[in-house]
Design a protein around this motif. Structure first.
Motif, PDB file in Angstrom:
ATOM      1  N   ALA A  79      20.210 -12.286  39.647  1.00  0.00           N
ATOM      2  CA  ALA A  79      20.012 -10.859  39.454  1.00  0.00           C
ATOM      3  C   ALA A  79      18.606 -10.480  39.905  1.00  0.00           C
ATOM      4  O   ALA A  79      17.646 -11.191  39.620  1.00  0.00           O
ATOM      5  CB  ALA A  79      20.206 -10.508  37.988  1.00  0.00           C
ATOM      6  N   THR A  80      18.478  -9.354  40.616  1.00  0.00           N
ATOM      7  CA  THR A  80      17.165  -8.892  41.057  1.00  0.00           C
ATOM      8  C   THR A  80      16.884  -7.448  40.653  1.00  0.00           C
ATOM      9  O   THR A  80      15.739  -7.024  40.688  1.00  0.00           O
ATOM     10  CB  THR A  80      17.018  -9.004  42.592  1.00  0.00           C
ATOM     11  OG1 THR A  80      18.021  -8.215  43.216  1.00  0.00           O
ATOM     12  CG2 THR A  80      17.133 -10.448  43.043  1.00  0.00           C
ATOM     13  N   GLY A  81      17.908  -6.697  40.270  1.00  0.00           N
ATOM     14  CA  GLY A  81      17.734  -5.289  39.897  1.00  0.00           C
ATOM     15  C   GLY A  81      17.082  -5.132  38.538  1.00  0.00           C
ATOM     16  O   GLY A  81      17.040  -6.057  37.722  1.00  0.00           O
ATOM     17  N   SER A  82      16.581  -3.941  38.267  1.00  0.00           N
ATOM     18  CA  SER A  82      15.817  -3.670  37.047  1.00  0.00           C
ATOM     19  C   SER A  82      16.652  -3.532  35.775  1.00  0.00           C
ATOM     20  O   SER A  82      16.110  -3.642  34.677  1.00  0.00           O
ATOM     21  CB  SER A  82      14.999  -2.392  37.235  1.00  0.00           C
ATOM     22  OG  SER A  82      15.863  -1.276  37.484  1.00  0.00           O
ATOM     23  N   ASP A  83      17.958  -3.307  35.888  1.00  0.00           N
ATOM     24  CA  ASP A  83      18.779  -3.072  34.685  1.00  0.00           C
ATOM     25  C   ASP A  83      19.542  -4.302  34.192  1.00  0.00           C
ATOM     26  O   ASP A  83      20.371  -4.188  33.284  1.00  0.00           O
ATOM     27  CB  ASP A  83      19.762  -1.925  34.933  1.00  0.00           C
ATOM     28  CG  ASP A  83      19.086  -0.563  34.882  1.00  0.00           C
ATOM     29  OD1 ASP A  83      17.863  -0.504  34.617  1.00  0.00           O
ATOM     30  OD2 ASP A  83      19.763   0.452  35.110  1.00  0.00           O
ATOM     31  N   TRP A  84      19.294  -5.469  34.761  1.00  0.00           N
ATOM     32  CA  TRP A  84      19.994  -6.678  34.316  1.00  0.00           C
ATOM     33  C   TRP A  84      19.477  -7.114  32.957  1.00  0.00           C
ATOM     34  O   TRP A  84      18.270  -7.156  32.721  1.00  0.00           O
ATOM     35  CB  TRP A  84      19.814  -7.820  35.311  1.00  0.00           C
ATOM     36  CG  TRP A  84      20.625  -7.663  36.547  1.00  0.00           C
ATOM     37  CD1 TRP A  84      20.208  -7.203  37.750  1.00  0.00           C
ATOM     38  CD2 TRP A  84      22.016  -7.983  36.700  1.00  0.00           C
ATOM     39  NE1 TRP A  84      21.247  -7.203  38.650  1.00  0.00           N
ATOM     40  CE2 TRP A  84      22.373  -7.683  38.035  1.00  0.00           C
ATOM     41  CE3 TRP A  84      22.991  -8.489  35.849  1.00  0.00           C
ATOM     42  CZ2 TRP A  84      23.653  -7.876  38.528  1.00  0.00           C
ATOM     43  CZ3 TRP A  84      24.268  -8.674  36.342  1.00  0.00           C
ATOM     44  CH2 TRP A  84      24.592  -8.369  37.662  1.00  0.00           C
ATOM     45  N   LYS A  85      20.390  -7.459  32.070  1.00  0.00           N
ATOM     46  CA  LYS A  85      20.095  -8.076  30.776  1.00  0.00           C
ATOM     47  C   LYS A  85      20.969  -9.319  30.723  1.00  0.00           C
ATOM     48  O   LYS A  85      22.180  -9.219  30.570  1.00  0.00           O
ATOM     49  CB  LYS A  85      20.448  -7.139  29.624  1.00  0.00           C
ATOM     50  CG  LYS A  85      19.790  -5.782  29.726  1.00  0.00           C
ATOM     51  CD  LYS A  85      18.719  -5.593  28.707  1.00  0.00           C
ATOM     52  CE  LYS A  85      18.158  -4.202  28.652  1.00  0.00           C
ATOM     53  NZ  LYS A  85      17.614  -3.624  29.823  1.00  0.00           N
ATOM     54  N   ASN A  86      20.357 -10.479  30.913  1.00  0.00           N
ATOM     55  CA  ASN A  86      21.083 -11.738  31.046  1.00  0.00           C
ATOM     56  C   ASN A  86      22.031 -11.629  32.237  1.00  0.00           C
ATOM     57  O   ASN A  86      21.580 -11.387  33.335  1.00  0.00           O
ATOM     58  CB  ASN A  86      21.794 -12.120  29.750  1.00  0.00           C
ATOM     59  CG  ASN A  86      20.808 -12.331  28.615  1.00  0.00           C
ATOM     60  OD1 ASN A  86      19.799 -12.992  28.787  1.00  0.00           O
ATOM     61  ND2 ASN A  86      21.097 -11.759  27.463  1.00  0.00           N
ATOM     62  N   ASP A  87      23.327 -11.766  32.018  1.00  0.00           N
ATOM     63  CA  ASP A  87      24.297 -11.731  33.122  1.00  0.00           C
ATOM     64  C   ASP A  87      25.020 -10.396  33.238  1.00  0.00           C
ATOM     65  O   ASP A  87      25.982 -10.280  33.994  1.00  0.00           O
ATOM     66  CB  ASP A  87      25.330 -12.856  32.948  1.00  0.00           C
ATOM     67  CG  ASP A  87      24.717 -14.228  33.127  1.00  0.00           C
ATOM     68  OD1 ASP A  87      23.608 -14.325  33.690  1.00  0.00           O
ATOM     69  OD2 ASP A  87      25.344 -15.209  32.697  1.00  0.00           O
ATOM     70  N   ASP A  88      24.580  -9.382  32.500  1.00  0.00           N
ATOM     71  CA  ASP A  88      25.229  -8.071  32.515  1.00  0.00           C
ATOM     72  C   ASP A  88      24.254  -6.990  32.953  1.00  0.00           C
ATOM     73  O   ASP A  88      23.076  -7.020  32.602  1.00  0.00           O
ATOM     74  CB  ASP A  88      25.769  -7.717  31.130  1.00  0.00           C
ATOM     75  CG  ASP A  88      26.919  -8.602  30.716  1.00  0.00           C
ATOM     76  OD1 ASP A  88      27.953  -8.566  31.406  1.00  0.00           O
ATOM     77  OD2 ASP A  88      26.780  -9.339  29.725  1.00  0.00           O
ATOM     78  N   CYS A  89      24.771  -6.025  33.688  1.00  0.00           N
ATOM     79  CA  CYS A  89      23.975  -4.899  34.137  1.00  0.00           C
ATOM     80  C   CYS A  89      24.786  -3.625  33.946  1.00  0.00           C
ATOM     81  O   CYS A  89      25.897  -3.515  34.461  1.00  0.00           O
ATOM     82  CB  CYS A  89      23.595  -5.067  35.609  1.00  0.00           C
ATOM     83  SG  CYS A  89      22.509  -3.762  36.208  1.00  0.00           S
ATOM     84  N   VAL A  90      24.236  -2.689  33.196  1.00  0.00           N
ATOM     85  CA  VAL A  90      24.866  -1.388  32.992  1.00  0.00           C
ATOM     86  C   VAL A  90      23.846  -0.349  33.422  1.00  0.00           C
ATOM     87  O   VAL A  90      22.677  -0.429  33.046  1.00  0.00           O
ATOM     88  CB  VAL A  90      25.257  -1.179  31.511  1.00  0.00           C
ATOM     89  CG1 VAL A  90      25.837   0.209  31.294  1.00  0.00           C
ATOM     90  CG2 VAL A  90      26.226  -2.252  31.056  1.00  0.00           C
ATOM     91  N   THR A  91      24.286   0.615  34.213  1.00  0.00           N
ATOM     92  CA  THR A  91      23.362   1.635  34.702  1.00  0.00           C
ATOM     93  C   THR A  91      24.001   3.011  34.616  1.00  0.00           C
ATOM     94  O   THR A  91      25.219   3.139  34.670  1.00  0.00           O
ATOM     95  CB  THR A  91      22.921   1.311  36.150  1.00  0.00           C
ATOM     96  OG1 THR A  91      21.857   2.176  36.509  1.00  0.00           O
ATOM     97  CG2 THR A  91      24.052   1.431  37.128  1.00  0.00           C
ATOM     98  N   ALA A  92      23.171   4.007  34.467  1.00  0.00           N
ATOM     99  CA  ALA A  92      23.654   5.387  34.409  1.00  0.00           C
ATOM    100  C   ALA A  92      23.509   6.039  35.775  1.00  0.00           C
ATOM    101  O   ALA A  92      22.662   5.651  36.569  1.00  0.00           O
ATOM    102  CB  ALA A  92      22.852   6.166  33.364  1.00  0.00           C
ATOM    103  N   GLY A  93      24.347   6.999  36.051  1.00  0.00           N
ATOM    104  CA  GLY A  93      24.235   7.764  37.279  1.00  0.00           C
ATOM    105  C   GLY A  93      24.752   7.090  38.528  1.00  0.00           C
ATOM    106  O   GLY A  93      24.556   7.588  39.622  1.00  0.00           O
ATOM    107  N   GLY A  94      25.393   5.936  38.392  1.00  0.00           N
ATOM    108  CA  GLY A  94      25.994   5.283  39.552  1.00  0.00           C
ATOM    109  C   GLY A  94      25.017   4.590  40.486  1.00  0.00           C
ATOM    110  O   GLY A  94      25.370   4.280  41.620  1.00  0.00           O
ATOM    111  N   ASP A  95      23.783   4.337  40.051  1.00  0.00           N
ATOM    112  CA  ASP A  95      22.772   3.717  40.907  1.00  0.00           C
ATOM    113  C   ASP A  95      22.956   2.202  40.953  1.00  0.00           C
ATOM    114  O   ASP A  95      22.404   1.462  40.140  1.00  0.00           O
ATOM    115  CB  ASP A  95      21.378   4.064  40.415  1.00  0.00           C
ATOM    116  CG  ASP A  95      20.281   3.617  41.365  1.00  0.00           C
ATOM    117  OD1 ASP A  95      20.592   2.963  42.386  1.00  0.00           O
ATOM    118  OD2 ASP A  95      19.110   3.920  41.086  1.00  0.00           O
ATOM    119  N   ALA A  96      23.728   1.720  41.936  1.00  0.00           N
ATOM    120  CA  ALA A  96      24.021   0.293  42.056  1.00  0.00           C
ATOM    121  C   ALA A  96      22.782  -0.529  42.402  1.00  0.00           C
ATOM    122  O   ALA A  96      22.751  -1.732  42.148  1.00  0.00           O
ATOM    123  CB  ALA A  96      25.108   0.067  43.096  1.00  0.00           C
ATOM    124  N   SER A  97      21.737   0.090  42.936  1.00  0.00           N
ATOM    125  CA  SER A  97      20.534  -0.662  43.294  1.00  0.00           C
ATOM    126  C   SER A  97      19.841  -1.239  42.066  1.00  0.00           C
ATOM    127  O   SER A  97      19.121  -2.228  42.167  1.00  0.00           O
ATOM    128  CB  SER A  97      19.555   0.217  44.083  1.00  0.00           C
ATOM    129  OG  SER A  97      19.014   1.239  43.272  1.00  0.00           O
TER     130      SER A  97
END
Length: 106
Positions: A79-97
């Motif tokens: 994982a390299t994005g800012s919203d990763w927490k362990n092996d899960d990533c949840v983000t608002a607004g559809g920002d896949a980056s």
């Protein structure tokens, strides 16, 4: 219940190099009456330290429409994005980056 027919979901995701991060792609679906772009909502890493790793991308649409798509690169990923927490990533607004990932160097 309204019959929904998904006529096509095409996922093309190529990692050019280990130096570049990848993201979950945009997915569009067609219903019997119209089409829509789905909104990216989350991602999950599975078996991330093996060649069998998969990034599971989740999307939501209008009403009860939801889609999951899996990306397999044949290499371990991290994982390299800012919203990763362990092996899960949840983000608002559809920002896949914010749920970006890349090939893990061995």
């Amino acid at each position: 219940m309204k019959l929904k027919i998904v006529t096509g979901v095409l996922m093309t995701l190529a990692m050019m190099s280990t130096a570049y991060a990848a993201t979950c792609p945009t997915i569009s679906v067609s219903h019997s009456q119209d089409g829509e772009d789905l909104t990216f909502v989350s991602a999950r890493l599975k078996d991330k330290n093996t060649a069998n790793s998969v990034v599971i991308c989740r999307y939501e649409g209008k009403n009860d429409l939801g889609v999951s798509a899996g990306y397999r690169n044949g290499t371990p990923v991290k994982a390299t994005g800012s919203d990763w927490k362990n092996d899960d990533c949840v983000t608002a607004g559809g920002d896949a980056s914010k749920c970006a990932f890349k090939e893990k160097k061995k």
